[in-house]
Design an enzyme around this catalytic site. Structure first.
Site, PDB file in Angstrom:
ATOM      1  CB  SER B 152      -0.884   0.005   1.250  1.00  0.00           C
ATOM      2  OG  SER B 152      -0.052   0.197   2.385  1.00  0.00           O
ATOM      3  CB  SER B 153       0.000   4.855  -0.382  1.00  0.00           C
ATOM      4  OG  SER B 153      -0.716   4.723  -1.557  1.00  0.00           O
TER       5      SER B 153
END
Lengths: 304, 304
Positions: B152-153
């Site tokens: 994920s970011s």
């Protein structure tokens, strides 16, 4: 390379990148006479050129260019404007590091023009010197001086100020560099250090300054060789870049071999003779000019 | 050299000095991923080394060194202290420009270690993705990815922060460089630009990041070639310096000749064959290692 440079290099064991950068710094600040600030300015300009090419490649995207190089977009904008202005006016950019500063290189000619000396005159003028004092001082001068008078501290300072002013007028693209006391002293020390000028102490008053050579650094100046070294290296790098693009008319040859010291001289002679023979065989006047740059020497790093 | 670099060079027509400096800037900022500030720092360090060698040569005279380079004596003093400290501790100086930043080069290994992927697992994890959504997103991935999960970011940002922290700890001599938002964004963009990482947009939430290559820049990265070019050029310069000192075991050959394009291929072949023959003849295992660097190409400046 001088002893302290060699020792520092051996202690630092720098990467190839740092080695080339150090060669440039030694060349600019030591073999030549760039100011410390002029070298840093040239490096900053080179970095600006790199940023500008990224900007062009990124289709003019300021933010993306800034991200890639870790610079604020508004700084990218200022860099782009500076480079574009330099390209339009054709000036400014390349001045930073083009040559030895003209306030040094042009001094001998200006001195020779403004203070010419003829055999019939005394070399040192000045109301306060008696003939005896003149003879005493002139006996301290080296032989074979250029045909220029010795001048006073004040005249020498004026000459430096004049040359600095001229240099400023001829580089309109650069930021103005006012002649501070420190800069005047820097110029004076450089002239003395290069043995272009000598200081003649005068027991009866202010010292005289004597022009020792008709060219900055003199005819045996070490500044000549490194210049052509850098030209070799620049062309070598240009050809290397072209070679990585597989340009068909560029060839790289790299050989690494072990040679007995007793055979070295013969190997050098044979290599040299072949190259002359080969060049003679293929040379045809009027055809495209090609060049070969070759260095043959020890592989290891313990070079002087 | 890329198109915009070539065009800029042709427009500027730089001196040999500027050409070499520009090659370094293009190498550092474009073929490699140095920050703009890191390149300027490396140039400043090289200048400091030059100032330091003058200081040694001038017998430790701060004022004279300052005059020669146009720097204040107290700044010379600070430079001398910095270099001497670097020499004593054997660290700090050479870090600036030694290699691509480790926060870039080490990312793939750390990612592979922290987020390994096995065939039996989904590549993209995350509570909120349905199986259908996972299948949809995974269909967008290129084939032959390294065995690492997509992250994920937030996980990607943590990875960057971790690598930056490690890089800081491993270069104690440098000034600390805090991880600003801009620096994190710079690192992220560099990883995307080098195609080491890709961003996978996710219609149902935050994007995913995917590791594309087990090495920074990937196996076909253009960063490999310029490195060896610079090593060639650094060795070429070292040999050139030794040659100007008339070191007997160093030889320079420069030939400039005109060759008909029709003869070029034969001339190249003959040169190549001679060099191999010559190297074979003189090679003796166990003897000192010698190297030849040669470039053969057009004399003019219109090289790609």
């Amino acid at each position: 390379m001088a002893q302290p440079e060699r020792e520092l290099l051996q202690a630092l064991n720098p990467s190839a990148f740092d080695q080339v950068l150090l060669s440039l710094a030694f060349f600019a600040l030591r073999q030549s006479s760039y100011r410390h600030g002029a070298f840093l300015g040239a490096a900053a300009t080179a970095a600006k050129c790199a940023v500008y090419t990224t900007y062009v490649e990124q289709g003019g995207n300021l933010r993306m260019t800034g991200h890639l190089h870790h610079i604020e977009p508004k700084r990218v904008k200022a860099i782009v404007q500076e480079i574009e202005q330099g390209l339009q006016t054709g000036q400014g950019l390349q001045h930073a590091a083009f040559q030895e500063p003209t306030y040094l290189t042009e001094l001998p000619q200006v001195w020779l023009g403004q203070y010419p000396w003829h055999r019939s005159q005394p070399r040192l003028t000045g109301d306060r010197l008696s003939e005896e004092q003149q003879t005493y001082l002139e006996a301290k001068l080296p032989p074979d001086l250029p045909t220029a008078q010795g001048i006073s501290s004040a005249e020498f300072a004026d000459l430096i100020a004049f040359l600095h002013q001229q240099a400023q007028e001829n580089s309109p693209g650069d930021r103005p560099l006012p002649l501070s006391e420190a800069l005047a002293e820097h110029i004076k020390r450089r002239l003395l250090h290069a043995e272009t000028v000598m200081r003649l102490d005068n027991p009866w008053g202010m010292p005289y300054y004597i022009l020792l050579s008709p060219t900055y650094g003199g005819p045996d100046s070490p500044t000549k060789a490194p210049h052509s070294l850098l030209e070799d290296a620049a062309h070598f790098l240009r050809l290397s870049h072209a070679w990585t693009k597989q340009q068909h008319n560029v060839m790289r040859i790299f050989e690494s071999l072990n040679i007995a010291p007793a055979d070295l001289s013969q190997a050098q002679t044979e290599l040299h003779e072949f190259m002359r023979h080969w060049a003679g065989k293929y040379h045809q006047r009027g055809k495209p000019t090609m060049a070969i740059h070759m260095m043959f020497g020890p592989q290891d790093h313990s070079l002087s």
